[in-house]
Design an enzyme around this catalytic site. Structure first.
Site, short mmCIF file in Angstrom:
data_model
loop_
_atom_site.label_atom_id
_atom_site.label_comp_id
_atom_site.label_asym_id
_atom_site.label_seq_id
_atom_site.Cartn_x
_atom_site.Cartn_y
_atom_site.Cartn_z
N TYR A 38 42.35 36.39 54.64
CA TYR A 38 42.69 36.49 53.07
C TYR A 38 44.28 35.96 53.20
O TYR A 38 44.76 34.79 52.69
CB TYR A 38 42.69 37.59 52.56
CG TYR A 38 43.35 37.62 51.05
CD1 TYR A 38 42.59 37.17 50.20
CD2 TYR A 38 44.68 38.16 51.04
CE1 TYR A 38 43.35 37.08 48.83
CE2 TYR A 38 45.22 38.06 49.57
CZ TYR A 38 44.68 37.54 48.58
OH TYR A 38 45.00 37.40 47.27
N SER A 81 50.04 34.71 47.28
CA SER A 81 49.99 36.15 47.46
C SER A 81 51.33 36.50 48.14
O SER A 81 51.75 35.81 49.04
CB SER A 81 48.77 36.61 47.88
OG SER A 81 48.96 38.06 48.31
N1 LIG Z 1 45.49 41.25 41.90
C1 LIG Z 1 46.56 40.96 42.75
O1 LIG Z 1 46.98 41.98 43.24
C2 LIG Z 1 46.79 39.72 43.47
C3 LIG Z 1 48.00 39.65 44.30
C4 LIG Z 1 48.06 38.51 44.98
C5 LIG Z 1 47.46 37.26 44.73
N2 LIG Z 1 46.10 37.44 43.72
C6 LIG Z 1 45.57 36.21 43.57
O2 LIG Z 1 45.23 36.04 42.11
C7 LIG Z 1 44.07 35.15 41.94
C8 LIG Z 1 43.57 35.96 40.72
O3 LIG Z 1 42.78 37.24 40.75
P1 LIG Z 1 42.72 38.28 40.20
O4 LIG Z 1 43.82 39.39 41.00
O5 LIG Z 1 42.87 37.95 38.78
O6 LIG Z 1 41.37 38.93 40.55
P2 LIG Z 1 40.06 38.77 39.63
O7 LIG Z 1 40.09 39.47 38.37
O8 LIG Z 1 39.05 39.34 40.60
O9 LIG Z 1 39.96 37.36 39.23
C9 LIG Z 1 39.48 36.29 40.21
C10 LIG Z 1 38.94 35.20 39.28
O10 LIG Z 1 38.50 34.29 40.21
C11 LIG Z 1 37.29 33.84 39.77
N3 LIG Z 1 36.42 33.33 40.95
C12 LIG Z 1 36.21 33.66 42.11
N4 LIG Z 1 35.17 32.88 42.64
C13 LIG Z 1 35.08 31.79 42.06
C14 LIG Z 1 34.31 30.62 42.33
N5 LIG Z 1 33.61 30.23 43.31
N6 LIG Z 1 34.63 29.65 41.32
C15 LIG Z 1 35.13 29.97 40.20
N7 LIG Z 1 35.86 30.99 39.94
C16 LIG Z 1 35.82 31.96 40.81
C17 LIG Z 1 36.42 35.14 39.09
O11 LIG Z 1 35.64 34.56 38.19
P3 LIG Z 1 33.88 34.42 38.28
O12 LIG Z 1 33.60 35.83 39.34
O13 LIG Z 1 33.50 34.64 36.96
O14 LIG Z 1 33.43 33.33 39.10
C18 LIG Z 1 37.92 35.49 38.36
O15 LIG Z 1 37.93 35.06 37.13
C19 LIG Z 1 43.46 35.14 43.08
O16 LIG Z 1 43.48 33.92 43.88
C20 LIG Z 1 44.05 36.20 44.02
O17 LIG Z 1 43.78 36.04 45.40
C21 LIG Z 1 46.07 38.60 43.04
#
Ligand SMILES: NC(=O)c1ccc[n+]([C@@H]2O[C@H](COP(=O)([O-])OP(=O)(O)OC[C@H]3O[C@@H](n4cnc5c(N)ncnc54)[C@H](OP(=O)(O)O)[C@@H]3O)[C@@H](O)[C@H]2O)c1
Length: 247
Positions: free
Chosen positions: A153, A140
């Site tokens: 985080y 991130s």
């Molecule tokens: N969106 C942003 O602005 C942003 C910015 C920087 C970094 N990120 C990073 O991008 C990554 C993806 O996040 P996103 O933004 O796409 O958010 P999201 O839509 O909430 O997706 C998160 C994913 O992680 C899965 N997950 C959570 N806990 C889990 C577990 N214990 N085992 C397996 N899967 C799990 C969730 O699926 P289930 O709930 O079905 O398990 C979901 O598919 C994360 O690492 C986040 O920190 C996002």
């Protein structure tokens, strides 16, 4: 080349993981989808198959080593091999340290750090033996600099940065041809804010995302670019975010 690569994606049930799965499957990758919500994975796999792509899925809790090993086995049983893993699963229940939300601190450490380690441990024997493999991970912009409210985080994402760089260096030194790519997204519109329980943090984050957030398809494009690079080239870091966000 992406075509025919077998790619395992953690956290494939929404957001960045879902977008990456659909894009690379449309470019000919065989995708293996993991997350806890099996119903969502089924829906996404069906969509990919209806569009002519290849996808399998299995319930995966990245905090459980056995789940990670089982989904690697699914990839090999389904498609005969595994070429890449996209370590994307993550949570962001942010809050100020003074709120002392110790359960959420532990949860972030377990998913964002231990989840990454469990995924790497599950693929490493295969990648080392075949002397090739690609490990992509989502850090991130909070893994590049400090932001108030994201002490834990951010710490988990700084961990990913260090770990991936050392992995890249060791792989080059050991001659295993295991490539790495670490992504540093800024505000991307996904379900990520849903786990925030601290009201002040939730409101503040929502304002940022309302003002700047862009589609997870942009991150999927970067994942596809990294996977498409020739075997002799490693692009190790990508910082990606909205053009108008001064992250
Ligand atoms: N969106 C942003 O602005 C942003 C910015 C920087 C970094 N990120 C990073 O991008 C990554 C993806 O996040 P996103 O933004 O796409 O958010 P999201 O839509 O909430 O997706 C998160 C994913 O992680 C899965 N997950 C959570 N806990 C889990 C577990 N214990 N085992 C397996 N899967 C799990 C969730 O699926 P289930 O709930 O079905 O398990 C979901 O598919 C994360 O690492 C986040 O920190 C996002």
């Amino acid at each position: 080349m992406i075509k025919d690569k077998v790619v395992l994606i953690t956290g494939a049930s929404s957001g960045i993981g879902e977008a990456a799965a659909k894009l690379i499957a449309s470019k000919g990758a065989k995708v293996v989808l993991g997350a806890r919500r099996e119903d969502k994975l089924k829906q996404i796999a069906d969509e990919i198959k209806n569009a002519g792509g290849e996808a399998v899925y299995q319930a995966l809790d990245v905090t459980k080593p056995a789940d990670n090993e089982a989904i690697v086995k699914l990839a090999k049983d389904s498609f005969g091999r595994l070429d890449a893993i996209f370590l994307n699963a993550g949570l962001m229940p942010v809050s100020p340290v003074s709120a002392v939300k110790t359960d959420e601190w532990k949860q972030m450490i377990d998913v964002n750090i231990n989840g990454v380690l469990n995924g790497v441990a599950a693929v490493m024997p295969t990648f080392t033996e075949q002397k090739s493999g690609h490990i992509l991970a989502v850090s991130s912009v909070a893994g590049l600099k400090a932001y108030p409210g994201t002490a834990v985080y951010g710490g988990t994402k700084w961990f990913v940065r260090d770990f991936m760089e050392v992995l890249r260096m060791e792989s080059a030194m050991e001659g295993t041809n295991i490539r790495t790519a670490t992504l540093y997204p800024a505000a991307i519109n996904t379900e990520l804010l849903d786990t925030i329980t601290d009201k002040g943090s939730a409101d503040g984050m929502q304002q940022v995302y309302d003002a700047f957030g862009i589609s997870p398809d942009r991150i999927a494009d970067v994942v596809a670019f990294a996977l498409d690079m020739p075997e002799d080239t490693n692009v190790s870091e990508f910082t990606v975010g909205p053009a108008n966000q001064p992250w």
